[in-house]
Structure formats: C-alpha cells, structure tokens
Design a protein around this motif. Structure first.
Motif, PDB file in Angstrom:
ATOM      1  N   SER A  61       0.811  -1.234   0.000  1.00 32.65           N
ATOM      2  CA  SER A  61       0.000   0.000   0.000  1.00 32.65           C
ATOM      3  C   SER A  61       0.832   1.266   0.000  1.00 32.65           C
ATOM      4  CB  SER A  61      -0.887   0.044   1.255  1.00 32.65           C
ATOM      5  OG  SER A  61      -1.640  -1.117   1.373  1.00 32.65           O
ATOM      6  N   HIS A  62       2.160   1.137   0.057  1.00 37.33           N
ATOM      7  CA  HIS A  62       2.958   2.337   0.341  1.00 37.33           C
ATOM      8  C   HIS A  62       4.347   2.270  -0.289  1.00 37.33           C
ATOM      9  CE1 HIS A  62       3.947   5.426   3.731  1.00 37.33           C
ATOM     10  NE2 HIS A  62       4.663   5.672   2.646  1.00 37.33           N
ATOM     11  N   VAL A  63       4.466   2.780  -1.512  1.00 39.30           N
ATOM     12  CA  VAL A  63       5.795   2.905  -2.135  1.00 39.30           C
ATOM     13  C   VAL A  63       5.947   4.293  -2.748  1.00 39.30           C
ATOM     14  CG1 VAL A  63       5.806   0.431  -2.717  1.00 39.30           C
ATOM     15  CG2 VAL A  63       5.208   2.102  -4.482  1.00 39.30           C
ATOM     16  N   HIS A  64       7.204   4.722  -2.876  1.00 36.42           N
ATOM     17  CA  HIS A  64       7.538   5.994  -3.539  1.00 36.42           C
ATOM     18  C   HIS A  64       8.420   5.648  -4.740  1.00 36.42           C
ATOM     19  CE1 HIS A  64       6.386   8.463   0.070  1.00 36.42           C
ATOM     20  NE2 HIS A  64       6.682   7.331   0.689  1.00 36.42           N
ATOM     21  N   PHE A  65       7.901   5.874  -5.940  1.00 36.52           N
ATOM     22  CA  PHE A  65       8.684   5.549  -7.138  1.00 36.52           C
ATOM     23  C   PHE A  65       9.305   6.798  -7.793  1.00 36.52           C
ATOM     24  CE2 PHE A  65       6.656   1.115  -8.136  1.00 36.52           C
ATOM     25  CZ  PHE A  65       7.362   0.581  -7.085  1.00 36.52           C
ATOM     26  N   PHE A 146      -6.260   8.570  -1.562  1.00 37.08           N
ATOM     27  CA  PHE A 146      -5.525   9.814  -1.274  1.00 37.08           C
ATOM     28  C   PHE A 146      -4.535   9.624  -0.147  1.00 37.08           C
ATOM     29  CE2 PHE A 146      -9.233  11.183  -3.548  1.00 37.08           C
ATOM     30  CZ  PHE A 146      -8.682  12.111  -4.433  1.00 37.08           C
ATOM     31  N   LYS A 147      -3.580  10.578  -0.101  1.00 34.99           N
ATOM     32  CA  LYS A 147      -2.588  10.590   0.965  1.00 34.99           C
ATOM     33  C   LYS A 147      -2.545  11.993   1.556  1.00 34.99           C
ATOM     34  CE  LYS A 147       1.301   9.543   3.307  1.00 34.99           C
ATOM     35  NZ  LYS A 147       2.531   8.993   2.819  1.00 34.99           N
ATOM     36  N   ALA A 148      -2.658  12.062   2.874  1.00 33.39           N
ATOM     37  CA  ALA A 148      -2.535  13.340   3.579  1.00 33.39           C
ATOM     38  C   ALA A 148      -1.254  13.302   4.407  1.00 33.39           C
ATOM     39  CB  ALA A 148      -3.755  13.565   4.473  1.00 33.39           C
ATOM     40  N   ALA A 237      -0.628   5.134   7.839  1.00 43.20           N
ATOM     41  CA  ALA A 237       0.609   4.667   7.199  1.00 43.20           C
ATOM     42  C   ALA A 237       1.660   4.345   8.257  1.00 43.20           C
ATOM     43  CB  ALA A 237       1.144   5.757   6.268  1.00 43.20           C
ATOM     44  N   HIS A 238       2.582   3.517   7.892  1.00 46.12           N
ATOM     45  CA  HIS A 238       3.798   3.184   8.661  1.00 46.12           C
ATOM     46  C   HIS A 238       3.667   3.396  10.165  1.00 46.12           C
ATOM     47  CE1 HIS A 238       4.104   7.443   7.816  1.00 46.12           C
ATOM     48  NE2 HIS A 238       4.754   7.310   6.678  1.00 46.12           N
ATOM     49  N   HIS A 239       2.789   2.639  10.771  1.00 44.01           N
ATOM     50  CA  HIS A 239       2.581   2.770  12.224  1.00 44.01           C
ATOM     51  C   HIS A 239       3.855   2.329  12.961  1.00 44.01           C
ATOM     52  CE1 HIS A 239       0.033   3.272  15.716  1.00 44.01           C
ATOM     53  NE2 HIS A 239       0.916   2.467  16.242  1.00 44.01           N
ATOM     54  N   THR A 310       5.675  -1.251   2.920  1.00 42.47           N
ATOM     55  CA  THR A 310       7.126  -1.075   3.071  1.00 42.47           C
ATOM     56  C   THR A 310       7.570   0.369   3.207  1.00 42.47           C
ATOM     57  OG1 THR A 310       7.562  -0.969   0.697  1.00 42.47           O
ATOM     58  CG2 THR A 310       7.583  -3.163   1.751  1.00 42.47           C
ATOM     59  N   ASP A 311       6.762   1.336   2.752  1.00 42.33           N
ATOM     60  CA  ASP A 311       7.262   2.700   2.639  1.00 42.33           C
ATOM     61  C   ASP A 311       8.595   2.699   1.866  1.00 42.33           C
ATOM     62  OD1 ASP A 311       7.513   5.401   2.776  1.00 42.33           O
ATOM     63  OD2 ASP A 311       7.958   5.506   4.909  1.00 42.33           O
ATOM     64  N   HIS A 312       8.598   1.949   0.769  1.00 41.70           N
ATOM     65  CA  HIS A 312       9.769   1.939  -0.127  1.00 41.70           C
ATOM     66  C   HIS A 312      10.094   3.387  -0.489  1.00 41.70           C
ATOM     67  CE1 HIS A 312      12.268   0.326  -3.447  1.00 41.70           C
ATOM     68  NE2 HIS A 312      11.780   1.314  -4.175  1.00 41.70           N
TER      69      HIS A 312
END
Ligand code: DOR
Ligand code: ZN
Length: 486
Positions: A61-65, A146-148, A237-239, A310-312
């Motif tokens: 659910s959480h990557v930064h490309f 969405f992401k806040a 996210a990323h608790h 992962t918050d890649h």
C-alpha cells in the motif's frame, strides 16, 4: 476441456485459513481452477513447483517511485522491477513527487511514468489544503485513493489544516474512498527539530528526539476524530509506536473504518541498529526504541494492525550517508526485501504463513476494494502469484537490488525464504529469481477493478456542502426576532 495457458503443479496454496496441496490453472490473466492434479485442464505450459508455496502476490500500500521529479532516486521501471523481484504484484504509489500528484496535469505525468510498470498499481492523490477542492476531479482522472501528509516528510508538502482534513473527509466519506494518513504532528516535529539543531545535535538519535511518539499519538487521535465524525475511511501509514495502538484498538471497537499498516523496519529494527547505521536508517516516522518492536507484532497478531507495507523510499547513497543527520534524506528501499524478511520471521516461528498472507495480500486487497480480484488464489481472481521457496537461505545485498537506491539497512542480513517466481495477471515478471525484462509495461492501474463499498456517512447535516445556504424558514439575518416583528 478447453486448454489453458499454464498449470502450476506440486505446490501448497496458502490462504489466511488454510494451506492445501493443489494445482492451479491459469488462462489469460485469470486463475480458472484450483484443485487436484488430475482435474487440471490440458495446458500450453506446465510449471513443477514441488516443495514450494503459492501465495497471493503481495500488495504494498505504500511505495515511492519518484517519477516525475527525482528519477536519480528511482523510476517506475526500477521500482516496479524491485516489486516484481520481491513477490509484490500490486503497489500503491505516493504523491510526494515533483510535481506532487495534486493536479490533473501532475496525475497525467505520473500515469505516463507508470506505463513502464512491471506490476499493477494504484495511485494515491495528494490531499492538502490546495487540493481539497479537487479530490473528485482527481478521482475521475484515475487516482484510487488519497494521501494526507499530516506529518511533514520528504518533499516538504505542507500538512493539511484540520479544517481541510474535515472538508476532504466530508467529500470522500460518501464515495467510500480511503485516505492514507502520515500521522505525525507537524508543529511538534518542526519545533523539536529547530531546538535540536540550535543545540548543535547532529547525531543519528537526534532524529528520533525530534519525532517523539507523542507526535504520532496526537495525529492519530485527531484524524480518527475527524474520520469518525464524517464516516470517512482512514488508513494509518507506517505505524511505528507502541503507545498509539490503544487509539486504534478503541476506534476499531467503535466501528471506525480505519486500516493500519506497519513495515518490517518497525518490527525488526530499533535504536540499537540506528546507532550503528546512522543516516542510512533515517526515516519518518523514526525507528524507535526496542520496546516498540514486540507490541507491533502483537498488534498484527490481534488485528489492530492489518497489514505490512514497506514505505519503499529510495534515495541515492550520497543522500543517505552525510555526517549531519539533518542532511540525510529520509527513507530507504523496501519493496524487494519485505517478503524475504517476513518469511524469515515465519521460519523462526514468529507468525504462520497464513498470518503472513493475511497481512501481505488479503488485508490490503480488502482495504483498497480489490479483494476477490486480487489478494486470493481462487477461480476468477487475477493470477497474481508469488511462488515461494521457504527453505532457501541467503544474505540480502544492497548491490543486487533492482532499485536505483543501492543502500539499505538490510544489507548483509541473513534471510530464509524467497520468492522464486512472480506472476502478474498470468504473466511471469520474475522467473527463477530473474527479472523478466520484456514484462516492463505489463502493469496496469487497478482503478478499473477497484470496488469500494459506499459507507454510511455520519453527521451529514453539518457537512460544509449542507450548510452554505441559509435553510428555508430561517431569517436571513441574525436580527433578534422581536425587532423584526414590528
Ligand atoms: O522516511 C520517509 N521517506 N518517510 C516518508 O513518509 C516519506 C519518505 C520519502 O518520500 O522519502
Ligand atoms: Zn512514505
């Protein structure tokens, strides 16, 4: 019986409640049969998978490309190649690119970049003060969610005000759309960082001192209040902190639709590692003291935390290894190492393979409205499969990562359990541990298959859209009635 494209034989098929020996038949993009070997249709291709496990491909659910904006850190091609080689078949990508994904033009740039993806994807649009009036437009344009950035982080996007959060939730609640929240209190972080810098601290632990757990507790409490009032769906996210889990437990008990992710780094790393690795491990929220690790495992076990993401967050090695902690970019790659790391914990007996599938595939598929099409190995579902060897041992090496960002706190870590093959909608994107380079561009948006059930919004009589007109029968000024009566 019609012939199919591929039959996988000899493996164990894993779901959250059982592990069964079964063959799987795939035609085109879909699974068409799961069952006894003898019942499989004739196939153009067969794969023997004796001793291996078939898992629904992981959904991150959480990557930064990073594309558009920072292609020296990562591109969709390299980031999604990392996903493919990590057994991850669907990713959700974050909007803190440049430009941020908060306008239709920026969304078009991202969609163009995503055309090179190996794996399926969702796009989180930006939820901020400047974009809160455009959420519906962005949804029509193709964002899935969405992401806040309630806590500030890479990209320095301003945190949405509480007023904007409330209005955005009012817009999204009736649509059933879930908002990911980076839950840290920005003003606490900014003041702390200023004081620490002024005091001359630049060591690795200063980063943790700037982002205490109370910043997470406060932000989670606040967004839960606003989500509960409006009926909006929320995703934390990323608790990272043990101390905020009680808020999530209570909210879930009250029926708030809040899903929660944590990441391997919060389960397995702590300040002891930070002291050794310094800026390489700098990320937001920070890696905390060892006392947080076990409560996060317990929360996964009891369902307070729903899933692993992962918050890649790839950066260039020189951006991660500066002497001053404040100058080290936050985040590190993770989409490729998540599965081996978690399978290693399964091998250690910390969780079952069924637990892992619940956290890596089933829960995210449900949270994002994909379950049934994704997140499960069953007839009718997409053939998104990670074929896993639980016995295989190795050592994680940052130089072998597909990611451009060849710097990882996991470098040198011994693991047991690897994905060997990854299929996305019936097509191999990794085979025998090797990226299938011709599959670049096979990934597509999950927008077309996303089905978010519509929730019951709460307190609609107070929603901003409902209060802008003076209601019928109410005087148009606040003049006391006695005065008007004359
Ligand atoms: O450490 C982080 N890095 N945390 C975030 O929330 C964002 C990320 C990034 O984009 O680099
Ligand atoms: Zn992130």
């Amino acid at each position: 019986m019609n012939s199919v494209d591929l039959v996988i034989r000899g493996a164990q098929v894993v779901s959250p409640d059982r592990i069964v020996p079964a063959a799987v038949a795939i035609a085109g993009e879909q699974i068409v049969a799961v069952g006894h070997d003898d019942l499989m249709p004739p196939a153009a291709q067969e794969l023997r998978a004796d001793g291996l496990y078939l898992l629904p491909g992981a959904i991150d659910s959480h990557v930064h490309f990073r594309d558009p904006g920072y292609p020296h850190k990562e591109t969709w091609k390299t980031g999604s190649a990392a996903a493919a080689c990590g057994g991850v078949t669907t990713i959700f990508e974050m909007p803190n690119t440049n430009p941020p994904t908060g306008t239709l033009e920026a969304l078009r740039l991202k969609q163009k970049a995503a055309q090179s993806s190996y794996v399926d994807f969702g796009i989180h649009g930006l939820f901020g003060d400047d974009t809160v009036d455009r959420l519906e437009e962005l949804l029509e344009g193709g964002v899935t969610s969405f992401k806040a950035f309630v806590g500030n982080t890479f990209g320095n996007l301003p945190a949405p005000s509480d007023g904007a959060l409330l209005e955005g939730f009012e817009t999204l609640a009736p649509l059933g759309i879930r908002t990911v929240v980076h839950a840290e209190n920005s003003s606490i972080l900014q003041r702390r960082e200023r004081h620490l810098k002024a005091a001359g601290r630049k060591d690795a632990l200063a980063h943790l001192a700037a982002r205490p757990a109370v910043a997470e507790i406060e932000a989670i409490a606040r967004v839960i209040i606003l989500a509960e009032w409006t009926g909006a769906r929320l995703h934390i996210a990323h608790h990272s902190a043990a101390d905020s889990l009680y808020l999530l437990r209570d909210a879930k008990r009250r029926g708030v639709d809040v899903t929660v992710e944590t990441c391997p780094q919060y389960l397995l790393l702590n300040t002891d590692h930070m002291l050794r690795l310094g800026g390489v491990m700098r990320l937001n929220p920070p890696i905390r003291e060892a006392r947080h690790n076990q409560p996060l495992w317990d929360a996964l076990m009891d369902g307070t935390i729903d899933m692993i993401a992962t918050d890649h967050a790839p950066h260039a090695p020189e951006e991660k290894t500066r002497a001053d902690i404040w100058a080290c970019d936050c985040g590190f790659p993770g989409v490729e190492t998540q599965m081996p790391l978690m399978l290693t914990e399964v091998n250690r007996g910390r969780a079952s393979l069924m637990d892992y599938v619940r956290w890596s595939a089933v829960a995210p598929a449900k949270a994002w409205g994909l379950y049934g099409t994704k997140g499960v190995i069953a007839p009718g579902a997409h053939a998104d499969i990670a074929i896993v060897d639980l016995q295989r041992r190795g050592v994680l090496s940052q130089n072998r990562l597909q990611s451009i960002s060849k710097i990882s706190p996991w470098n040198g870590r011994a693991v047991q359990g690897y994905p060997l093959h990854t299929l996305v909608r019936g097509r191999f994107v990794m085979r025998d541990g090797q990226l299938v380079t011709e599959a670049a561009g096979w990934g597509r948006s999950v927008k077309g298959v996303q089905r978010m059930p519509t929730p019951q919004p709460r307190h609609t009589e107070h929603f901003i859209g409902a209060v802008l007109q003076t209601p019928p029968g109410v005087p148009r000024t606040a003049t006391p009635l006695s005065d008007v009566a004359e």
